[in-house]
Design a protein around this motif. Structure first.
Motif, PDB file in Angstrom:
ATOM      1  N   GLY A   1       0.815  -1.206   0.000  1.00 34.34           N
ATOM      2  CA  GLY A   1       0.000   0.000   0.000  1.00 34.34           C
ATOM      3  C   GLY A   1       0.849   1.256   0.000  1.00 34.34           C
ATOM      4  O   GLY A   1       0.578   2.204  -0.751  1.00 34.34           O
ATOM      5  N   TYR A   2       1.885   1.272   0.828  1.00 26.89           N
ATOM      6  CA  TYR A   2       2.755   2.453   0.892  1.00 26.89           C
ATOM      7  C   TYR A   2       3.471   2.673  -0.435  1.00 26.89           C
ATOM      8  O   TYR A   2       3.524   3.800  -0.955  1.00 26.89           O
ATOM      9  CB  TYR A   2       3.781   2.305   2.016  1.00 26.89           C
ATOM     10  N   LEU A   3       4.029   1.603  -1.010  1.00 32.67           N
ATOM     11  CA  LEU A   3       4.806   1.742  -2.243  1.00 32.67           C
ATOM     12  C   LEU A   3       3.935   2.227  -3.396  1.00 32.67           C
ATOM     13  O   LEU A   3       4.339   3.107  -4.164  1.00 32.67           O
ATOM     14  CB  LEU A   3       5.471   0.413  -2.596  1.00 32.67           C
ATOM     15  N   LEU A   4       2.745   1.672  -3.541  1.00 31.29           N
ATOM     16  CA  LEU A   4       1.868   2.098  -4.631  1.00 31.29           C
ATOM     17  C   LEU A   4       1.420   3.542  -4.434  1.00 31.29           C
ATOM     18  O   LEU A   4       1.404   4.336  -5.381  1.00 31.29           O
ATOM     19  CB  LEU A   4       0.667   1.174  -4.733  1.00 31.29           C
TER      20      LEU A   4
ATOM     21  N   ALA B   1       3.907   6.006  -5.345  1.00 24.92           N
ATOM     22  CA  ALA B   1       4.017   6.128  -6.796  1.00 24.92           C
ATOM     23  C   ALA B   1       2.761   6.749  -7.404  1.00 24.92           C
ATOM     24  O   ALA B   1       2.554   6.675  -8.621  1.00 24.92           O
ATOM     25  CB  ALA B   1       4.273   4.750  -7.413  1.00 24.92           C
ATOM     26  N   ASP B   2       1.925   7.356  -6.541  1.00 23.45           N
ATOM     27  CA  ASP B   2       0.692   8.050  -6.960  1.00 23.45           C
ATOM     28  C   ASP B   2      -0.338   7.121  -7.569  1.00 23.45           C
ATOM     29  O   ASP B   2      -1.150   7.537  -8.408  1.00 23.45           O
ATOM     30  CB  ASP B   2       1.024   9.196  -7.937  1.00 23.45           C
TER      31      ASP B   2
ATOM     32  N   ALA C   1      -2.692   9.346  -2.042  1.00 20.39           N
ATOM     33  CA  ALA C   1      -3.267   8.220  -2.787  1.00 20.39           C
ATOM     34  C   ALA C   1      -3.593   7.020  -1.899  1.00 20.39           C
ATOM     35  O   ALA C   1      -4.102   6.017  -2.385  1.00 20.39           O
ATOM     36  CB  ALA C   1      -2.294   7.782  -3.894  1.00 20.39           C
ATOM     37  N   PHE C   2      -3.315   7.138  -0.596  1.00 19.86           N
ATOM     38  CA  PHE C   2      -3.472   5.986   0.301  1.00 19.86           C
ATOM     39  C   PHE C   2      -4.725   6.108   1.152  1.00 19.86           C
ATOM     40  O   PHE C   2      -5.067   7.182   1.647  1.00 19.86           O
ATOM     41  CB  PHE C   2      -2.260   5.864   1.219  1.00 19.86           C
ATOM     42  N   GLU C   3      -5.401   4.980   1.341  1.00 17.75           N
ATOM     43  CA  GLU C   3      -6.544   4.908   2.244  1.00 17.75           C
ATOM     44  C   GLU C   3      -6.507   3.567   2.956  1.00 17.75           C
ATOM     45  O   GLU C   3      -6.170   2.537   2.355  1.00 17.75           O
ATOM     46  CB  GLU C   3      -7.859   5.027   1.463  1.00 17.75           C
TER      47      GLU C   3
ATOM     48  N   LEU D   1       3.006  -3.715 -10.696  1.00 17.89           N
ATOM     49  CA  LEU D   1       1.628  -3.210 -10.705  1.00 17.89           C
ATOM     50  C   LEU D   1       1.549  -1.711 -10.964  1.00 17.89           C
ATOM     51  O   LEU D   1       0.618  -1.249 -11.646  1.00 17.89           O
ATOM     52  CB  LEU D   1       0.941  -3.527  -9.381  1.00 17.89           C
ATOM     53  N   ALA D   2       2.488  -0.934 -10.437  1.00 19.01           N
ATOM     54  CA  ALA D   2       2.395   0.525 -10.587  1.00 19.01           C
ATOM     55  C   ALA D   2       2.353   0.939 -12.056  1.00 19.01           C
ATOM     56  O   ALA D   2       1.468   1.715 -12.459  1.00 19.01           O
ATOM     57  CB  ALA D   2       3.533   1.213  -9.844  1.00 19.01           C
ATOM     58  N   PRO D   3       3.270   0.472 -12.921  1.00 18.17           N
ATOM     59  CA  PRO D   3       3.181   0.859 -14.337  1.00 18.17           C
ATOM     60  C   PRO D   3       1.878   0.392 -14.990  1.00 18.17           C
ATOM     61  O   PRO D   3       1.295   1.104 -15.817  1.00 18.17           O
ATOM     62  CB  PRO D   3       4.395   0.172 -14.973  1.00 18.17           C
ATOM     63  N   ALA D   4       1.416  -0.809 -14.613  1.00 16.54           N
ATOM     64  CA  ALA D   4       0.178  -1.325 -15.208  1.00 16.54           C
ATOM     65  C   ALA D   4      -1.027  -0.510 -14.760  1.00 16.54           C
ATOM     66  O   ALA D   4      -1.944  -0.256 -15.552  1.00 16.54           O
ATOM     67  CB  ALA D   4       0.000  -2.791 -14.830  1.00 16.54           C
ATOM     68  N   LEU D   5      -1.056  -0.093 -13.488  1.00 22.33           N
ATOM     69  CA  LEU D   5      -2.185   0.701 -12.994  1.00 22.33           C
ATOM     70  C   LEU D   5      -2.259   2.060 -13.678  1.00 22.33           C
ATOM     71  O   LEU D   5      -3.347   2.609 -13.866  1.00 22.33           O
ATOM     72  CB  LEU D   5      -2.061   0.886 -11.477  1.00 22.33           C
ATOM     73  N   ARG D   6      -1.134   2.614 -14.062  1.00 21.64           N
ATOM     74  CA  ARG D   6      -1.122   3.938 -14.683  1.00 21.64           C
ATOM     75  C   ARG D   6      -1.702   3.927 -16.094  1.00 21.64           C
ATOM     76  O   ARG D   6      -2.031   4.973 -16.643  1.00 21.64           O
ATOM     77  CB  ARG D   6       0.311   4.480 -14.723  1.00 21.64           C
TER      78      ARG D   6
END
Length: 401
Positions: free
Chosen positions: A18-21, A24-25, A119-121, A317-322
């Protein structure tokens, strides 16, 4: 628009992912079934890899300002010798030790730091009751909050980090394969005194047919007493005196407080498991940490493996989510492909140790490390290599966000 990741479980893997994602916004929501982190865990060790990672994130100094103990070595105590299996002091500074910190303290810290990121919840007291599917794809979860109200929450990807008894894994009808644990652990705590040995924070004390694991804490010692798999009823019938006697024989400096272990209610049975899913993912769903592969306490690297899973998952996951496109199975398969060789290697070592312990019990031999290890451990290069292997694990992932 970046799509949401939904993380189920606020343990080390879930909070780190959660923190890492979020850093990365990438919008991320963590669902934690408990109302807080104030409960006992049996994994309290933060390895040098984890401390290095926190240093990269600018979090290490603040975390290490909290109470903790530094384990500079991991030792094996046999009736005839003390073997330094891993000398962390031989590793490069500044993190040439394992930080022993209650997991609840670490998770509370990570939740507070993550909450600073827009971006975190995190939603506490959120118990997942079902998966939400569109066709054959997981598109979210249904959960019940602390007021027992039901909510549906959609996401581009659901990541299950909800531990060895994963609810998500059960809902997805995914069954891990057991690799054959032969030992259980009975855990209890004894108070820590000022004059206790300062270098005893991480060790194993071997006896004739079992061993005791010891982990240091702020005010107490966690003591793990081994018994054969399924042997708890017999141990309970025999009472606490054999346990107190064994610990007094193997760890005599604890003798003056063993009378405080007065009832089996003061103990917790940890049924050791070593198991792994064949496939860690389904469309729209990824499992990491103990939800995908249960690591036994041997080596104390369960948190390390969970943290590394989170790093590898975030990298992919971060690049894919963007892209705002559905995350395809190739992305999820790449995470498993990267992490599975490490997990297989760690679990293979643990299975080998379990088998050796079972064979010793069956033949009446003492459970102890091999004799040659006593001589190898006298070589600084061997101790350094062993320390690095335990501190970082095989093929540690690098954060690429």
């Amino acid at each position: 628009m970046t799509e949401r990741c939904l993380v189920v479980g606020g343990g080390p893997a879930g909070m780190m992912l959660g923190y890492l994602l979020a850093s990365a916004d990438c919008p991320v929501t963590v669902l934690e079934s408990r109302q807080d982190f104030d409960r006992d865990f049996r994994g309290d060790s933060l390895h040098p890899y984890t401390l290095d990672l926190l240093g990269q994130l600018g979090l290490a100094d603040r975390l290490l300002a909290l109470p903790h103990h530094k384990a500079r070595s991991f030792f094996l105590q046999t009736p005839s010798a003390t073997i330094t299996a891993a000398d962390y002091g031989l590793l490069p500074e500044p993190f040439n030790y394992v930080a022993l910190m209650p997991q609840a303290r670490f998770l509370t810290f990570m939740a507070a730091e993550a909450a600073k990121l827009p971006a975190f919840e995190i939603r506490m007291g959120a118990k997942v009751t079902d998966l939400v599917n569109t066709g054959n794809r997981t598109t979210g979860v249904r959960y019940r909050d602390s007021d027992r109200r039901t909510h549906d929450l959609g996401a581009a990807i659901v990541v299950a980090c909800d531990g060895r008894f994963s609810k998500v894994r059960h809902l997805a009808a995914m069954t891990p394969t057991s690799l054959g644990a032969t030992t259980d652990l009975l855990w209890f705590k004894l108070p820590r005194y000022h004059l206790d040995p300062p270098d005893a924070d991480a060790g194993v004390y071997f006896g004739a047919d079992r061993y005791v694991a010891l982990l240091g804490g702020d005010h107490d010692w966690q003591v793990g007493y081994t018994l054969p798999k399924g042997g708890y009823p017999a141990v309970r019938e025999s009472g606490l005196e054999p346990i107190r006697r064994f610990v007094a024989e193997r760890v005599p400096w604890l003798s003056d407080r063993l009378h405080l272990l007065a009832d089996f209610a003061d103990t917790t049975l940890l049924s050791i498991d070593i198991s792994r899913l064949t496939l860690w993912h389904q469309p729209g769903l990824l499992l990491i940490g103990d939800a995908a592969h249960v690591i036994s306490p041997v080596g104390g690297n369960g948190i390390l493996m969970a943290i590394q899973d989170a790093v590898a998952a975030a990298n992919h996951l971060a690049p894919a989510l963007r892209t705002s496109q559905p995350i395809n199975d190739e992305v999820l398969a790449a995470i498993q492909t990267e992490r599975e060789p490490t997990i297989r290697a760690v679990q293979a070592d643990q299975v080998r140790i379990e088998q050796q312990a079972a064979a010793a019990r069956e033949t009446g031999r003492a459970i102890s490390p091999p004799t040659f290890l006593r001589y190898l451990s006298k070589i600084p290069a061997i101790r350094r290599r062993a320390a690095r292997s335990n501190a970082y694990g095989p093929r540690p992932p690098r954060l690429q966000l």
